[in-house]
Design a protein around this motif. Structure first.
Motif, PDB file in Angstrom:
ATOM      1  N   ILE A  38       0.836  -1.199   0.000  1.00 10.99           N
ATOM      2  CA  ILE A  38       0.000   0.000   0.000  1.00 10.99           C
ATOM      3  C   ILE A  38       0.871   1.250   0.000  1.00 10.99           C
ATOM      4  N   ARG A  39       1.931   1.234   0.815  1.00  8.48           N
ATOM      5  CA  ARG A  39       2.810   2.407   0.876  1.00  8.48           C
ATOM      6  C   ARG A  39       3.539   2.620  -0.455  1.00  8.48           C
ATOM      7  N   ILE A  40       3.932   1.512  -1.098  1.00  8.21           N
ATOM      8  CA  ILE A  40       4.597   1.639  -2.405  1.00  8.21           C
ATOM      9  C   ILE A  40       3.635   2.224  -3.429  1.00  8.21           C
ATOM     10  N   SER A  41       2.387   1.733  -3.426  1.00  7.16           N
ATOM     11  CA  SER A  41       1.395   2.257  -4.365  1.00  7.16           C
ATOM     12  C   SER A  41       1.154   3.742  -4.130  1.00  7.16           C
ATOM     13  N   GLN A  42       1.084   4.132  -2.855  1.00  4.51           N
ATOM     14  CA  GLN A  42       0.880   5.540  -2.539  1.00  4.51           C
ATOM     15  C   GLN A  42       2.066   6.382  -3.003  1.00  4.51           C
ATOM     16  N   ALA A  43       3.291   5.839  -2.826  1.00  7.19           N
ATOM     17  CA  ALA A  43       4.483   6.582  -3.258  1.00  7.19           C
ATOM     18  C   ALA A  43       4.491   6.737  -4.772  1.00  7.19           C
ATOM     19  N   ARG A  44       4.151   5.650  -5.482  1.00 11.96           N
ATOM     20  CA  ARG A  44       4.124   5.732  -6.940  1.00 11.96           C
ATOM     21  C   ARG A  44       3.064   6.699  -7.426  1.00 11.96           C
ATOM     22  N   ALA A  45       1.890   6.680  -6.749  1.00 10.86           N
ATOM     23  CA  ALA A  45       0.824   7.602  -7.137  1.00 10.86           C
ATOM     24  C   ALA A  45       1.250   9.049  -6.916  1.00 10.86           C
ATOM     25  N   ALA A  46       1.936   9.285  -5.782  1.00 12.39           N
ATOM     26  CA  ALA A  46       2.390  10.647  -5.495  1.00 12.39           C
ATOM     27  C   ALA A  46       3.421  11.109  -6.518  1.00 12.39           C
ATOM     28  N   LEU A  47       4.338  10.195  -6.864  1.00 15.54           N
ATOM     29  CA  LEU A  47       5.343  10.560  -7.858  1.00 15.54           C
ATOM     30  C   LEU A  47       4.712  10.767  -9.232  1.00 15.54           C
ATOM     31  N   GLY A  48       3.653  10.016  -9.544  1.00 14.86           N
ATOM     32  CA  GLY A  48       2.980  10.143 -10.827  1.00 14.86           C
ATOM     33  C   GLY A  48       2.248  11.448 -10.991  1.00 14.86           C
ATOM     34  N   GLU A  49       2.016  12.163  -9.897  1.00 17.65           N
ATOM     35  CA  GLU A  49       1.317  13.442  -9.980  1.00 17.65           C
ATOM     36  C   GLU A  49       2.130  14.491 -10.725  1.00 17.65           C
TER      37      GLU A  49
END
Length: 345
Positions: free
Chosen positions: A101-112
């Motif tokens: 979950i934390r990895i997905s959140q980090a990737r989503a944040a970076l994708g912004e």
């Protein structure tokens, strides 16, 4: 109404069976949770967690329950070992899920940050890189004679326009990096770092941080009491040495099968003890068979911790821990409500 609440549905079947067996033993012995706490030395709130499936009972509590209910401890500890493995597997799955979950959140944040914007040059060329200087470029959309698109003839360049720095040869200059390229590289770099950290954490978790060897068990841990640091503490142990001072032994995982009674003395009808955990590098005082108003303290050097019985019906009290290099450094004293006092040597 039934005595016990339903066990949580998400419990592993092996853990649920073990908790159910603990409940049967308590019922068969006709014990209340308060009486169970008095006779085993484990807190009432802890037994409530164990019996309701919110926390796996430590091995020491299981052995103590077997003793007070006249149950064969071998069979009970075998069930505990199976439940402990199932509990560890459940914790590992939970940890891996939270990591994902934390990895997905980090990737989503970076994708912004989004993709780098197209430059006017690449947009005009349909997404292709612009042609180098000195070559003819077709101009789409402008019809020349006989329907042939006209071209722009090569343009002369200044003598030193394409000279490479530090060389005597001429050549095409290095094109500037497109806007956003640095951001894209940063995104890829951070994603790679996150992946490496996850892999390392998984390896350390699965191997116990000791290169795949066996974990240190019981009193085999290496402890530095003066600094509160430790190396390879057993699973469940949360402090060592100075880091244990002022903390509850049971909550820090220092009790159960990791503790011994180093000193004992009778004070009236009350038993006074110095309890010592070599694994944690700490000691604490305990009184049993006591009554409301009785108190206990433990001293090691200049550090003193205290405990007392404040509720009617309680018969056991213990102090928080103090850091010691060995049990001989700790001294426990009891003061009874009657005024009688006594200490260990």
């Amino acid at each position: 109404m039934p005595r016990w609440k339903a066990l949580p549905d998400e419990l592993d079947p092996q853990v649920k069976e073990f908790a159910t067996q603990l409940r049967r033993l308590v019922d068969r012995g006709g014990l209340s949770v308060a009486a169970l706490s008095d006779r085993t030395g484990y807190a009432k709130t802890s037994w409530e967690r164990y019996l309701n499936g919110r926390l796996l009972a430590p091995k020491g509590a299981v052995v103590a329950l077997a003793e007070v209910t006249d149950t064969d401890p071998v069979h009970l500890t075998t069930m505990w070992e199976l439940a402990e493995r199932a509990w560890s597997r459940s914790e590992m799955r939970h940890d891996m899920t939270m990591e994902a979950i934390r990895i997905s959140q980090a990737r989503a944040a970076l994708g912004e940050f989004g993709a780098p914007p197209a430059t006017s040059a690449t947009a005009a060329a349909g997404g292709k890189a612009p042609r180098r200087a000195g070559s003819a470029v077709a101009m789409p959309g402008i019809a020349g004679p006989a329907g042939v698109s006209p071209t722009i003839p090569p343009q002369p360049t200044a003598p030193d326009a394409n000279r490479r720095e530090g060389t005597g040869s001429r050549g095409p200059a290095t094109p500037p990096a497109p806007p956003g390229g640095g951001r894209r590289r940063l995104t890829m770099f951070l994603a790679g770092v996150v992946g490496v950290v996850v892999v390392i954490a998984a390896v350390l978790f699965l191997t116990g941080g000791d290169g795949g060897g066996k974990k240190n068990q019981g009193n085999g841990a290496s402890v530095t009491p003066s600094t509160g640091t430790s190396s390879h503490l057993p699973a469940g142990v949360k402090c060592a040495g100075a880091g244990c001072t002022g903390k509850d032994a049971e909550a820090m995982g220092c009790s159960g099968d990791l503790v011994t009674t180093a000193k004992t003395v009778a004070v009236g009808a009350t038993t006074l003890e110095v309890r010592y955990s070599r694994t944690c590098g700490a000691a604490w005082g305990r009184i049993t068979g006591a009554a409301r108003g009785d108190s206990v303290r433990v001293t090691a050097g200049t550090t003193t911790e205290r405990g007392s019985i404040t509720a009617t019906g309680d018969t056991i009290a213990y102090t928080p821990m103090v850091a010691v290099r060995d049990a001989a450094q700790a001294k426990a004293c009891a003061t009874l409500a009657s005024g009688q006092q006594g200490c260990t040597t």
